[in-house]
Design an enzyme around this catalytic site. Sequence first.
Site, short mmCIF file in Angstrom:
data_model
loop_
_atom_site.label_atom_id
_atom_site.label_comp_id
_atom_site.label_asym_id
_atom_site.label_seq_id
_atom_site.Cartn_x
_atom_site.Cartn_y
_atom_site.Cartn_z
N ASP A 1 85.87 38.96 76.99
CA ASP A 1 86.78 37.81 76.85
C ASP A 1 88.17 38.06 77.44
O ASP A 1 88.72 37.21 78.13
CB ASP A 1 86.93 37.41 75.37
CG ASP A 1 85.69 36.68 74.85
OD1 ASP A 1 84.81 36.34 75.67
OD2 ASP A 1 85.61 36.47 73.63
N ASP B 1 86.80 43.05 68.68
CA ASP B 1 86.42 41.98 69.59
C ASP B 1 87.64 41.82 70.49
O ASP B 1 88.78 41.79 70.00
CB ASP B 1 86.16 40.71 68.78
CG ASP B 1 85.67 39.55 69.63
OD1 ASP B 1 84.60 39.03 69.35
OD2 ASP B 1 86.40 39.14 70.57
N THR C 1 81.19 42.88 72.78
CA THR C 1 79.78 42.54 72.53
C THR C 1 78.84 43.70 72.80
O THR C 1 77.84 43.87 72.11
CB THR C 1 79.37 41.34 73.43
OG1 THR C 1 80.16 40.23 73.06
CG2 THR C 1 77.91 40.96 73.26
N GLN D 1 96.69 26.61 88.97
CA GLN D 1 95.55 26.47 88.05
C GLN D 1 94.23 26.68 88.77
O GLN D 1 93.19 26.87 88.14
CB GLN D 1 95.53 25.05 87.45
CG GLN D 1 96.66 24.75 86.52
CD GLN D 1 96.63 23.32 86.00
OE1 GLN D 1 95.63 22.62 86.10
NE2 GLN D 1 97.74 22.88 85.44
N CYS D 2 94.25 26.59 90.11
CA CYS D 2 93.00 26.74 90.87
C CYS D 2 92.55 28.20 90.84
O CYS D 2 93.37 29.11 90.79
CB CYS D 2 93.22 26.36 92.34
SG CYS D 2 93.54 24.63 92.58
N1 ASP Z 1 83.99 38.19 72.11
C1 ASP Z 1 83.53 39.32 72.87
C2 ASP Z 1 84.71 40.17 73.24
O1 ASP Z 1 85.39 39.86 74.17
C3 ASP Z 1 82.76 38.87 74.06
C4 ASP Z 1 82.25 40.00 74.93
O2 ASP Z 1 82.32 41.15 74.62
O3 ASP Z 1 81.74 39.71 76.01
O4 ASP Z 1 84.96 41.17 72.62
#
Ligand code: ASP
Length: 348
Positions: A91, A58, A14, A284-285
């Site tokens: 991500d 991405d 992003t 999972q915690c």
């Molecule tokens: N979808 C984007 C990515 O992981 C989200 C981000 O950059 O925060 O590339």
Amino acid sequence: MSKSKVLLIYTGGTIGMMQDAKTGQLKPFDFKQLTDQIPELNKFDVTLSAISFANPIDSSDMQPSVWIEIAKMIEKNYEKVDGFVVLHGSDTMSFTASALSFMLENLNKPVILTGSQLPIGMIRTDGKENLITAIEIAAAKEKGKPVVSEVCIYFEYQLYRGNRTHKFNAEHFQAFQSANYPVLAEAGVHLKYNYSALKKGNLPAGQAGGKKLKVHASLDSNIAILKMFPGITQNVVEAILNAKNVKAVILETFGSGNASTQKWFIDALKKAIDKGIVILNVTQCNAGKVEQGKYATSAAFKKIGVIGSSDITSEAAVAKLMFVLGASSNKKEIEKLLKSDLRGEMTI
Ligand code: ASP
């Protein structure tokens, strides 16, 4: 004193995205456009250089082959610079940071991953602060030695050990947490390092006791995650355990490593283990750790040879399994490595 040298590696995310005029979707743009948005970079008392992926991605498109590419870029430039900043989507940033931590053995320079929740071109972007402080950390030295000598994530005023992080928030600027390990530094008016939590620097090659950076570029992604939920069916469990080529399965359990005691379930796990499949118990915690045998609902795991992995995150477990399976095919050695704390990823 000479200026520190920092290499930026731009992978996408992003931070460097722009809205497509037609569809409104966010797409990565090139590195030149990114740096044009941050004139502050020219004022730095740091010598910056940059490498950009030809096609920034991405990070949801991340692949182990790209981790290898990043690790090799670091290896190639290791002697030329004092630190690295990897611009990356948030991500899968925790996966990449974990993978790099295992791949870069004997690291004695900072590798700081950062990105943002809002593109750098937006007025309210969090990207500028993230990038500027990440560079400052990658350049930081005390008494001629790097302050940080491990793979970290810097995001929203906090520096974390990369392989302890988890992206827990898709909305807030504070997107990451490191529930089982303290923050390594906090950026306020001053940049305050938590010295006792930082990894002790490996000595550089050439010095007595110093070791050369060793890049492990073999990763095996024949793994799976089996996440427990009440009502999971035998068909699903068996489909995952018997999936073609799967060598290891992360069993995402409840609480301190617990799951169903149904006979068919334990039998299915035992059968897989007897076939040579590694089963790793990860909770999972977000916080706390696996303690097999604490409750009756995890006692059988211990008996049949499920490996408990303390307070490791699922992200670090994925990366560690790929690394360990890539490094060895000897069952005993694999088990030993999985039970050891290799890069500060778990408390033992
Ligand atoms: N979808 C984007 C990515 O992981 C989200 C981000 O950059 O925060 O590339």
